[in-house]
Design a protein around this motif. Structure first.
Motif, PDB file in Angstrom:
ATOM      1  N   ALA A 148       0.769  -1.299   0.077  1.00 20.90           N
ATOM      2  CA  ALA A 148       0.043  -0.089   0.068  1.00 20.90           C
ATOM      3  C   ALA A 148       0.935   1.290   0.057  1.00 20.90           C
ATOM      4  CB  ALA A 148      -0.834  -0.026   1.129  1.00 20.90           C
ATOM      5  N   THR A 149       0.402   2.240  -0.432  1.00 21.87           N
ATOM      6  CA  THR A 149       1.080   3.474  -0.726  1.00 21.87           C
ATOM      7  C   THR A 149       0.799   4.581   0.341  1.00 21.87           C
ATOM      8  OG1 THR A 149      -0.461   4.494  -2.400  1.00 21.87           O
ATOM      9  CG2 THR A 149       1.777   3.314  -3.281  1.00 21.87           C
ATOM     10  N   ASP A 150      -0.265   4.177   1.121  1.00 20.98           N
ATOM     11  CA  ASP A 150      -0.515   5.305   2.302  1.00 20.98           C
ATOM     12  C   ASP A 150      -0.406   4.417   3.652  1.00 20.98           C
ATOM     13  OD1 ASP A 150      -3.457   3.961   3.285  1.00 20.98           O
ATOM     14  OD2 ASP A 150      -3.550   4.167   0.993  1.00 20.98           O
ATOM     15  N   ASP A 151      -0.606   5.112   4.742  1.00 25.02           N
ATOM     16  CA  ASP A 151      -0.206   4.551   5.979  1.00 25.02           C
ATOM     17  C   ASP A 151      -1.570   4.354   6.703  1.00 25.02           C
ATOM     18  OD1 ASP A 151       2.517   4.585   5.642  1.00 25.02           O
ATOM     19  OD2 ASP A 151       2.535   6.798   6.026  1.00 25.02           O
ATOM     20  N   SER A 152      -2.616   4.353   6.075  1.00 27.59           N
ATOM     21  CA  SER A 152      -3.991   4.345   6.779  1.00 27.59           C
ATOM     22  C   SER A 152      -4.033   2.816   7.486  1.00 27.59           C
ATOM     23  CB  SER A 152      -5.250   4.154   6.102  1.00 27.59           C
ATOM     24  OG  SER A 152      -4.960   3.148   4.825  1.00 27.59           O
ATOM     25  N   ARG A 153      -3.378   1.805   6.894  1.00 26.54           N
ATOM     26  CA  ARG A 153      -3.069   0.511   7.527  1.00 26.54           C
ATOM     27  C   ARG A 153      -1.722   0.426   7.543  1.00 26.54           C
ATOM     28  NH1 ARG A 153      -6.815  -4.332   5.463  1.00 26.54           N
ATOM     29  NH2 ARG A 153      -5.733  -5.307   7.213  1.00 26.54           N
ATOM     30  N   PRO A 154      -0.932   0.733   8.566  1.00 30.31           N
ATOM     31  CA  PRO A 154       0.790   0.892   8.243  1.00 30.31           C
ATOM     32  C   PRO A 154       1.235  -0.815   8.167  1.00 30.31           C
ATOM     33  CG  PRO A 154      -0.084   1.742  10.353  1.00 30.31           C
ATOM     34  CD  PRO A 154      -1.425   1.373   9.731  1.00 30.31           C
ATOM     35  N   VAL A 155       0.633  -2.005   8.479  1.00 24.91           N
ATOM     36  CA  VAL A 155       1.304  -3.035   8.091  1.00 24.91           C
ATOM     37  C   VAL A 155       1.209  -3.362   6.547  1.00 24.91           C
ATOM     38  CG1 VAL A 155       0.791  -4.122  10.241  1.00 24.91           C
ATOM     39  CG2 VAL A 155      -0.813  -4.298   8.504  1.00 24.91           C
ATOM     40  N   LEU A 156      -0.061  -2.828   6.045  1.00 25.33           N
ATOM     41  CA  LEU A 156       0.128  -3.161   4.475  1.00 25.33           C
ATOM     42  C   LEU A 156       1.179  -2.120   3.457  1.00 25.33           C
ATOM     43  CD1 LEU A 156      -3.786  -3.540   3.834  1.00 25.33           C
ATOM     44  CD2 LEU A 156      -1.790  -5.229   4.374  1.00 25.33           C
ATOM     45  N   ALA A 157       1.687  -1.133   4.142  1.00 26.29           N
ATOM     46  CA  ALA A 157       2.673  -0.429   3.620  1.00 26.29           C
ATOM     47  C   ALA A 157       4.106  -1.044   3.824  1.00 26.29           C
ATOM     48  CB  ALA A 157       2.783   1.282   4.198  1.00 26.29           C
ATOM     49  N   GLY A 158       3.840  -2.123   4.423  1.00 24.93           N
ATOM     50  CA  GLY A 158       5.190  -2.644   4.579  1.00 24.93           C
ATOM     51  C   GLY A 158       5.236  -3.772   3.731  1.00 24.93           C
ATOM     52  N   VAL A 159       6.445  -4.776   3.678  1.00 26.16           N
ATOM     53  CA  VAL A 159       6.800  -5.955   3.209  1.00 26.16           C
ATOM     54  C   VAL A 159       6.975  -6.938   4.267  1.00 26.16           C
ATOM     55  CG1 VAL A 159       8.078  -7.411   1.466  1.00 26.16           C
ATOM     56  CG2 VAL A 159       7.542  -4.837   0.989  1.00 26.16           C
ATOM     57  N   LEU A 160       6.302  -7.988   4.358  1.00 24.64           N
ATOM     58  CA  LEU A 160       6.615  -9.170   5.520  1.00 24.64           C
ATOM     59  C   LEU A 160       7.853  -9.867   4.724  1.00 24.64           C
ATOM     60  CD1 LEU A 160       5.738 -10.851   7.674  1.00 24.64           C
ATOM     61  CD2 LEU A 160       4.667 -12.354   5.997  1.00 24.64           C
ATOM     62  N   LEU A 161       8.763 -10.189   5.934  1.00 27.13           N
ATOM     63  CA  LEU A 161       9.980 -10.851   5.534  1.00 27.13           C
ATOM     64  C   LEU A 161       9.880 -12.034   6.626  1.00 27.13           C
ATOM     65  CD1 LEU A 161      10.851  -8.329   3.938  1.00 27.13           C
ATOM     66  CD2 LEU A 161      13.318  -8.967   4.989  1.00 27.13           C
ATOM     67  N   GLU A 162       9.749 -13.306   6.048  1.00 27.64           N
ATOM     68  CA  GLU A 162       9.530 -14.539   7.037  1.00 27.64           C
ATOM     69  C   GLU A 162      10.701 -15.276   6.687  1.00 27.64           C
ATOM     70  OE1 GLU A 162       5.268 -16.693   7.541  1.00 27.64           O
ATOM     71  OE2 GLU A 162       6.557 -17.641   6.002  1.00 27.64           O
TER      72      GLU A 162
END
Length: 380
Positions: A148-162
């Motif tokens: 996501a390009t907005d911070d309304s849901r911060p976790v979606l503005a990031g990339v999960l590294l597992e």
């Protein structure tokens, strides 16, 4: 502080760390770089409090010391110098940096190093994981665009590294699409864990790490608030996003009714043409999968877009269609995004219905998949 180094190496280091310099900040120190001269090396660091970049270069250090100076002035002046030795010095009792190269001299006012933010380093700590820098850069390019390009849901503005044993999985989603890529670690991870890295920061890490020929060491701090990375003389730091990433594996459809395999480049070209017309109709690009009636005629895929004011376009591409005839529509930009980052010669699209998510898989590559929610076809 007093040292001598090569102009070319100093110029390269400054341009690398300049990506982390704050462009607009109420804190003047964030517009600076920190110079840290120790035995045999000069370390240059910049940070905007979101990320930090450090580069070390060889130097003949006569007097160790630290000083912070304006990044733009220092970088521009060094870049204008001839490729000769550069002498950097800061007389005791002052915060002025003196720069001398051939017949050129400059004085740049500085700020005491104590005012510069403290930046964590890997040091001698064992890394959490080690990964090939080029492989990570490719993997990041295939997922980061889906964040996501907005911070309304911060976790979606990031990339999960597992991190799981000898494998690293990257996943990004913005609520409309999901991109997942796996790659092998050079040695098993020290521990299994999952972190969320801001998408912009991860893209920056991939960019700078790709310039190094050495493996990339990754270290997650014990409190899981920062990611540190090191490759050769380069070190990188990013804050981490606190939160729980969606259970992305549950989003991926497990079966399909219709599957089409098509040439990726031809599909990308057709999608780009359709997108020209789709811009006037909510970006809707329609895909029709038409099965063939024999082995000699395996089927076709029709890529089309229509807008009342712009007109319409249609491409008919040869394709292998398995299952019944079907129609689905996607956002044209989402199509070109995934087709642009996929390297396989062919790509497969799997679907169950026009209202359910479609799955894009590169043929012959099990490490990458992309899920896209469909659009309402309407008059498209």
């Amino acid at each position: 502080m007093e040292l001598r180094c090569q102009q070319a190496e100093l110029d390269q280091a400054l341009h690398l760390v300049s990506r982390a310099v704050a462009r607009r900040s109420t804190l003047p120190i964030l517009s600076n770089v920190l110079l840290d001269a120790t035995e045999g090396a000069l370390r240059i660091t910049a940070t905007n409090l979101e990320i930090a970049l450090s580069v070390s270069l060889p130097a003949e250090v006569q007097e160790a010391g630290q000083l912070s100076v304006r990044a733009d002035v220092f970088t521009d002046f060094v870049g204008s110098l001839p490729r000769q030795d550069v002498l950097l010095s800061a007389p005791s009792g002052t915060t002025d940096l003196r720069v001398t190269c051939g017949t050129s001299k400059a004085r740049i006012p500085g700020i005491p190093a104590e005012d510069f933010p403290t930046i964590a380093r890997i040091g001698d700590q064992p890394p959490t994981a080690i990964v090939d820098a080029e492989a990570l850069r490719d993997a990041v390019s295939q997922v980061v665009f889906a964040a996501a390009t907005d911070d309304s849901r911060p976790v979606l503005a990031g990339v999960l590294l597992e991190f799981r044993t000898d494998e690293l999985t990257l996943a990004a989603a913005d609520g409309f699409r999901l991109s997942v890529r796996t790659l092998a670690l050079q040695q098993p991870a020290a521990t299994d864990l999952a972190i969320i890295v801001p998408a912009k920061a991860l893209a920056e890490l991939a960019r700078v790490a790709g310039e190094s020929d050495e493996a990339l060491q990754l270290l997650v701090t014990p409190n899981r608030s920062q990611l540190l990375a090191r490759s050769g003389r380069l070190e990188f730091l990013s804050r981490l996003i606190d939160g729980t990433f969606p259970e992305f594996r549950q989003i991926i459809p497990r079966q399909w009714k219709t599957r089409v395999t098509v040439d990726r480049e031809a599909f990308l070209a057709a999608a780009r043409r359709a997108k020209i017309f789709a811009q006037s109709n909510n970006e809707v690009v329609k895909l029709q999968f038409v099965p063939g009636d024999s082995e000699l005629d395996p089927g076709s895929m029709v890529v089309s877009a229509h807008a009342a004011d712009a007109g319409d376009a249609e491409d008919v591409l040869p394709a292998r269609v398995e299952g019944p005839q079907a129609t689905i529509a996607f956002n044209g930009r989402y199509l070109t995004d995934v087709l642009s980052v996929t390297k396989a010669a062919e790509i497969a699209i799997e679907m169950t219905s026009s209202n359910a998510a479609g799955v894009f898989r590169p043929v012959g590559d099990e490490t990458f998949l992309h899920v896209v929610m469909p659009m309402v076809i309407g008059t498209a």
